[in-house]
Motif scaffolding. Structure first.
Motif, short mmCIF file in Angstrom:
data_model
loop_
_atom_site.label_atom_id
_atom_site.label_comp_id
_atom_site.label_asym_id
_atom_site.label_seq_id
_atom_site.Cartn_x
_atom_site.Cartn_y
_atom_site.Cartn_z
N LEU A 168 -6.30 -1.08 -4.00
CA LEU A 168 -7.06 -1.18 -5.26
C LEU A 168 -7.62 0.18 -5.66
CD1 LEU A 168 -8.95 -4.55 -4.74
CD2 LEU A 168 -7.03 -4.11 -6.26
N SER A 169 -8.02 0.99 -4.70
CA SER A 169 -8.57 2.30 -5.04
C SER A 169 -7.49 3.24 -5.55
CB SER A 169 -9.27 2.92 -3.83
OG SER A 169 -8.34 3.21 -2.79
N ARG A 170 -6.26 3.09 -5.06
CA ARG A 170 -5.16 3.95 -5.49
C ARG A 170 -4.56 3.50 -6.81
NH1 ARG A 170 -2.86 7.46 -1.88
NH2 ARG A 170 -3.68 7.43 0.24
N ASN A 171 -4.52 2.19 -7.01
CA ASN A 171 -3.82 1.64 -8.18
C ASN A 171 -4.84 1.18 -9.20
OD1 ASN A 171 -2.06 0.53 -9.96
ND2 ASN A 171 -1.10 -0.88 -8.52
N VAL A 172 -5.32 2.12 -10.01
CA VAL A 172 -6.40 1.82 -10.95
C VAL A 172 -5.93 0.93 -12.09
CG1 VAL A 172 -7.67 3.92 -10.43
CG2 VAL A 172 -5.90 3.97 -12.20
N GLY A 173 -4.63 0.82 -12.31
CA GLY A 173 -4.13 -0.01 -13.39
C GLY A 173 -3.81 -1.43 -12.99
N LEU A 203 -6.52 -2.56 3.92
CA LEU A 203 -5.32 -2.26 3.14
C LEU A 203 -5.51 -2.62 1.68
CD1 LEU A 203 -2.58 -3.46 5.63
CD2 LEU A 203 -2.93 -1.11 4.86
N LEU A 204 -6.12 -3.77 1.44
CA LEU A 204 -6.36 -4.20 0.05
C LEU A 204 -7.29 -3.22 -0.65
CD1 LEU A 204 -6.05 -6.29 -2.20
CD2 LEU A 204 -8.02 -7.50 -1.23
N ALA A 205 -8.36 -2.80 0.02
CA ALA A 205 -9.29 -1.85 -0.58
C ALA A 205 -8.59 -0.54 -0.91
CB ALA A 205 -10.47 -1.61 0.36
N GLU A 206 -7.72 -0.08 -0.01
CA GLU A 206 -6.98 1.16 -0.26
C GLU A 206 -6.03 1.00 -1.45
OE1 GLU A 206 -3.91 4.28 1.95
OE2 GLU A 206 -4.76 2.59 3.06
N ARG A 211 -17.24 -6.40 2.68
CA ARG A 211 -17.93 -5.92 1.48
C ARG A 211 -17.99 -4.40 1.46
NH1 ARG A 211 -24.12 -7.65 -0.18
NH2 ARG A 211 -24.46 -6.01 -1.74
N SER A 212 -18.23 -3.79 2.60
CA SER A 212 -18.35 -2.33 2.64
C SER A 212 -17.04 -1.65 2.29
CB SER A 212 -18.82 -1.88 4.03
OG SER A 212 -17.82 -2.08 5.02
N PHE A 213 -15.90 -2.24 2.70
CA PHE A 213 -14.61 -1.65 2.35
C PHE A 213 -14.44 -1.56 0.84
CE2 PHE A 213 -12.91 -3.78 6.44
CZ PHE A 213 -13.33 -2.71 7.20
N LEU A 214 -14.78 -2.66 0.15
CA LEU A 214 -14.59 -2.71 -1.31
C LEU A 214 -15.64 -1.88 -2.03
CD1 LEU A 214 -12.28 -4.38 -2.68
CD2 LEU A 214 -12.76 -5.08 -0.33
N VAL A 264 0.84 -1.20 0.00
CA VAL A 264 0.00 0.00 0.00
C VAL A 264 0.87 1.25 0.00
CG1 VAL A 264 -1.68 1.35 1.32
CG2 VAL A 264 -1.98 -1.12 1.06
N GLN A 265 1.94 1.24 0.81
CA GLN A 265 2.85 2.39 0.82
C GLN A 265 3.49 2.58 -0.54
OE1 GLN A 265 3.12 4.59 3.35
NE2 GLN A 265 1.48 3.38 4.24
N LEU A 266 3.82 1.46 -1.20
CA LEU A 266 4.41 1.54 -2.54
C LEU A 266 3.40 2.11 -3.53
CD1 LEU A 266 6.86 0.92 -4.31
CD2 LEU A 266 5.97 -1.41 -4.60
N CYS A 267 2.13 1.75 -3.38
CA CYS A 267 1.08 2.28 -4.26
C CYS A 267 0.98 3.80 -4.14
CB CYS A 267 -0.27 1.65 -3.94
SG CYS A 267 -0.48 -0.04 -4.53
N LYS A 268 1.24 4.32 -2.97
CA LYS A 268 1.15 5.76 -2.77
C LYS A 268 2.25 6.49 -3.53
CE LYS A 268 -0.98 5.42 1.81
NZ LYS A 268 -0.84 5.72 3.26
#
Length: 204
Positions: free
Chosen positions: A139-144, A134-137, A165-168, A57-61
């Protein structure tokens, strides 16, 4: 999965080197390193990498396409499918779980569990939902990371599916299927992004 999808290649990640070694052994036993017609290829169909989801997740940022920098070119995103069974068990309740589960590497099962080198898996001890958040974050940051219609398949603990489910859903994903285990507990969520899918429930 790759043994059922002969034309697919895949990458598996885990924080546990023990779990990755088991996965490598399974791949060697079950997969042919080649195409579905037996043609030999220079690259294996399965690649494994040790990573902590929190670090990813930090790398995605910092990097919009982090997998490009850590994976071989033949299995880089966008991916057509993501399957995830993160650690969600509470180590403080380990005596309550089935004995056969004790054969699994502890840091791959329990939230906040330390491995043999003293490394944590990045999650607060007892927070069963940390990995899903963390997974939801990520996926939301890394659209590709995924193709437009790629399903995300998540295993959840008993009673956890609604919150997971709510996170995703907050990240734009919608539930397509909800799979129950043999005793009727919601166990697997299948989600896709941006599709209006009717929810289905089935038993595994």
């Amino acid at each position: 999965l790759l043994s059922e999808l002969p034309n697919a290649v895949g990458v598996g990640t885990d924080i546990s080197e023990e779990a990755l070694e088991v996965a490598r052994e399974n791949a060697e036993r079950l997969l042919r390193f080649g195409s579905s017609d037996g043609t030999d290829l220079s690259s294996p169909r399965a690649v494994f990498a040790k990573h902590d989801m929190a670090d990813l997740v930090q790398l995605c940022k910092r990097d919009p396409n982090p997998a490009q920098s850590i994976l071989p070119s033949f299995c880089c995103p966008p991916f057509d499918l993501m399957v995830c069974n993160p650690p969600y068990l509470d180590a403080r309740k380990s005596e309550q779980y089935r004995p056969e589960m004790m054969a699994e590497p502890s840091e791959a099962l329990y939230c906040g569990r330390r491995d043999h080198s003293g490394n944590r898996n990045g999650f607060e001890n007892g927070n069963a939902y940390a990995a899903y958040e963390l997974l939801a974050e990520c996926l939301s940051r890394n659209v590709g990371l995924l193709t437009r219609s790629a399903p995300v398949v998540l295993e959840t603990g008993a009673g956890m599916s609604s919150r997971v489910r709510s996170f995703l859903e907050n990240g734009g994903f919608e539930v397509g299927n909800l799979v129950e285990d043999r005793i009727g507990c919601d166990r697997v969520l299948v989600l896709r992004k941006g599709n209006n899918l009717e929810q289905n429930t089935c038993k595994s």
